[in-house]
Design a protein around this motif. Structure first.
Motif, PDB file in Angstrom:
ATOM      1  N   SER A   1       0.815  -1.214   0.000  1.00  0.00           N
ATOM      2  CA  SER A   1       0.000   0.000   0.000  1.00  0.00           C
ATOM      3  C   SER A   1       0.850   1.267   0.000  1.00  0.00           C
ATOM      4  N   GLY A   2       2.169   1.126   0.045  1.00  0.00           N
ATOM      5  CA  GLY A   2       3.043   2.290   0.030  1.00  0.00           C
ATOM      6  C   GLY A   2       4.297   2.054   0.849  1.00  0.00           C
ATOM      7  N   VAL A   3       5.296   2.887   0.623  1.00  0.00           N
ATOM      8  CA  VAL A   3       6.578   2.699   1.310  1.00  0.00           C
ATOM      9  C   VAL A   3       6.540   3.160   2.761  1.00  0.00           C
ATOM     10  N   ARG A   4       5.552   3.992   3.107  1.00  0.00           N
ATOM     11  CA  ARG A   4       5.419   4.437   4.492  1.00  0.00           C
ATOM     12  C   ARG A   4       5.117   3.251   5.396  1.00  0.00           C
ATOM     13  N   LYS A   5       5.773   3.199   6.561  1.00  0.00           N
ATOM     14  CA  LYS A   5       5.623   2.079   7.478  1.00  0.00           C
ATOM     15  C   LYS A   5       4.618   2.404   8.589  1.00  0.00           C
ATOM     16  N   VAL A   6       3.984   1.368   9.123  1.00  0.00           N
ATOM     17  CA  VAL A   6       3.016   1.555  10.194  1.00  0.00           C
ATOM     18  C   VAL A   6       3.745   1.725  11.528  1.00  0.00           C
ATOM     19  N   ASP A   7       3.007   2.243  12.514  1.00  0.00           N
ATOM     20  CA  ASP A   7       3.588   2.499  13.828  1.00  0.00           C
ATOM     21  C   ASP A   7       3.234   1.424  14.852  1.00  0.00           C
ATOM     22  N   MET A   8       2.068   0.795  14.678  1.00  0.00           N
ATOM     23  CA  MET A   8       1.597  -0.163  15.678  1.00  0.00           C
ATOM     24  C   MET A   8       0.654  -1.166  15.027  1.00  0.00           C
ATOM     25  N   ILE A   9       0.664  -2.392  15.539  1.00  0.00           N
ATOM     26  CA  ILE A   9      -0.313  -3.417  15.164  1.00  0.00           C
ATOM     27  C   ILE A   9      -0.970  -3.923  16.444  1.00  0.00           C
ATOM     28  N   VAL A  10      -2.295  -4.029  16.409  1.00  0.00           N
ATOM     29  CA  VAL A  10      -3.033  -4.623  17.524  1.00  0.00           C
ATOM     30  C   VAL A  10      -3.852  -5.787  16.983  1.00  0.00           C
ATOM     31  N   THR A  11      -3.618  -6.980  17.526  1.00  0.00           N
ATOM     32  CA  THR A  11      -4.393  -8.169  17.178  1.00  0.00           C
ATOM     33  C   THR A  11      -5.095  -8.670  18.439  1.00  0.00           C
ATOM     34  N   GLU A  12      -5.855  -9.756  18.304  1.00  0.00           N
ATOM     35  CA  GLU A  12      -6.519 -10.323  19.481  1.00  0.00           C
ATOM     36  C   GLU A  12      -5.522 -10.920  20.464  1.00  0.00           C
ATOM     37  N   HIS A  13      -4.285 -11.158  20.008  1.00  0.00           N
ATOM     38  CA  HIS A  13      -3.274 -11.788  20.859  1.00  0.00           C
ATOM     39  C   HIS A  13      -2.207 -10.839  21.381  1.00  0.00           C
ATOM     40  N   ALA A  14      -1.899  -9.776  20.627  1.00  0.00           N
ATOM     41  CA  ALA A  14      -0.707  -9.006  20.983  1.00  0.00           C
ATOM     42  C   ALA A  14      -0.729  -7.590  20.414  1.00  0.00           C
ATOM     43  N   VAL A  15       0.146  -6.766  20.983  1.00  0.00           N
ATOM     44  CA  VAL A  15       0.397  -5.422  20.483  1.00  0.00           C
ATOM     45  C   VAL A  15       1.871  -5.319  20.101  1.00  0.00           C
ATOM     46  N   PHE A  16       2.120  -4.874  18.877  1.00  0.00           N
ATOM     47  CA  PHE A  16       3.485  -4.676  18.391  1.00  0.00           C
ATOM     48  C   PHE A  16       3.690  -3.209  18.039  1.00  0.00           C
ATOM     49  N   GLU A  17       4.881  -2.704  18.310  1.00  0.00           N
ATOM     50  CA  GLU A  17       5.282  -1.372  17.875  1.00  0.00           C
ATOM     51  C   GLU A  17       6.471  -1.504  16.920  1.00  0.00           C
ATOM     52  N   PHE A  18       6.646  -0.480  16.090  1.00  0.00           N
ATOM     53  CA  PHE A  18       7.780  -0.454  15.167  1.00  0.00           C
ATOM     54  C   PHE A  18       8.657   0.749  15.465  1.00  0.00           C
ATOM     55  N   LYS A  19       9.957   0.505  15.448  1.00  0.00           N
ATOM     56  CA  LYS A  19      10.929   1.581  15.617  1.00  0.00           C
ATOM     57  C   LYS A  19      12.119   1.277  14.728  1.00  0.00           C
TER      58      LYS A  19
END
Length: 217
Positions: A163-181
């Motif tokens: 969807s583009g070269v810009r990266k996401v900051d956070m993912i939230v699923t039913e199991h976990a929360v991930f951050e990107f740095k």
């Protein structure tokens, strides 16, 4: 996919919002979020031309001329604005959206997202996916951890169109929360009774445990 799991994701994402933010809500799980924002003064934006979206209305007040981008009935807050979709996209492209909450098909371990097309399947159009990925100041992904057939969504590398070269900051699923740095993926919270070993089995993407204290909710 249970409704309770979807609601859990929506509630957790709502905790990330700050007062006075303009927040775009994409289709799918993000449309649940207006019902679970508590004690925060935010402005919910829908790409079809609404700023000031409120929670789901009572059945007697449903008006199908007043809908979200997911074609679900919505209410409006006092002072809300309704405008042309082209003006809505000007807001997005102009950098006036503080947070975009999007669904996804895949996310890779650097935070690159694919959320608009599956190879070999017909699509209605791109919609606002690419504009939001490029234009929002912060991107949060709301998704089930795997697809309906159990295929992982959090991958080492995308296999669907980006969807583009810009990266996401956070993912939230039913199991976990991930951050990107710095294009690295960090596990910061565990939201279910899944073990770390079980989580890794359903997450092909490489990630590290947060240097902060890992929270188990």
């Amino acid at each position: 996919m249970s409704q309770q799991q979807r609601i859990k994701i929506a509630r957790r994402i709502a905790e990330e919002f700050e007062d006075n933010q303009i927040i775009n809500l994409g289709v799918g799980i993000p449309t649940l979020i207006p019902d679970y924002i508590e004690g925060k003064d935010v402005y919910l934006h829908s790409e079809n031309g609404l700023l000031g979206m409120g929670p789901t209305p009572e059945e007697e007040f449903v008006n199908m001329d007043l809908i979200s981008a997911s074609k679900k009935p919505v209410s409006v807050e006092t002072g809300a604005s309704i405008f042309d979709s082209s003006d809505s996209f000007l807001m997005i492209r102009g950098g006036h959206v503080d947070v975009a909450v999007l669904g996804t098909l895949q996310v890779d371990e650097t935070g690159e997202v694919a959320n608009w097309a599956v190879p070999g399947q017909n699509i209605l159009g791109v919609g606002g996916a690419m504009d939001l990925v490029a234009g929002a100041k912060k991107i949060i992904i709301a998704t089930m951890h795997t697809s309906k057939d159990g295929t992982p969504k959090l991958l080492k590398k995308l296999t669907f169109p980006s969807s583009g070269v810009r990266k996401v900051d956070m993912i939230v699923t039913e199991h976990a929360v991930f951050e990107f740095k710095d294009e690295k993926m960090f596990l910061i919270e565990v939201l279910s009774d899944i073990t770390l070993e079980e989580l890794k089995e359903i997450t092909p993407a490489s990630y590290e445990l947060s240097t902060k204290k890992l929270i188990r909710v």
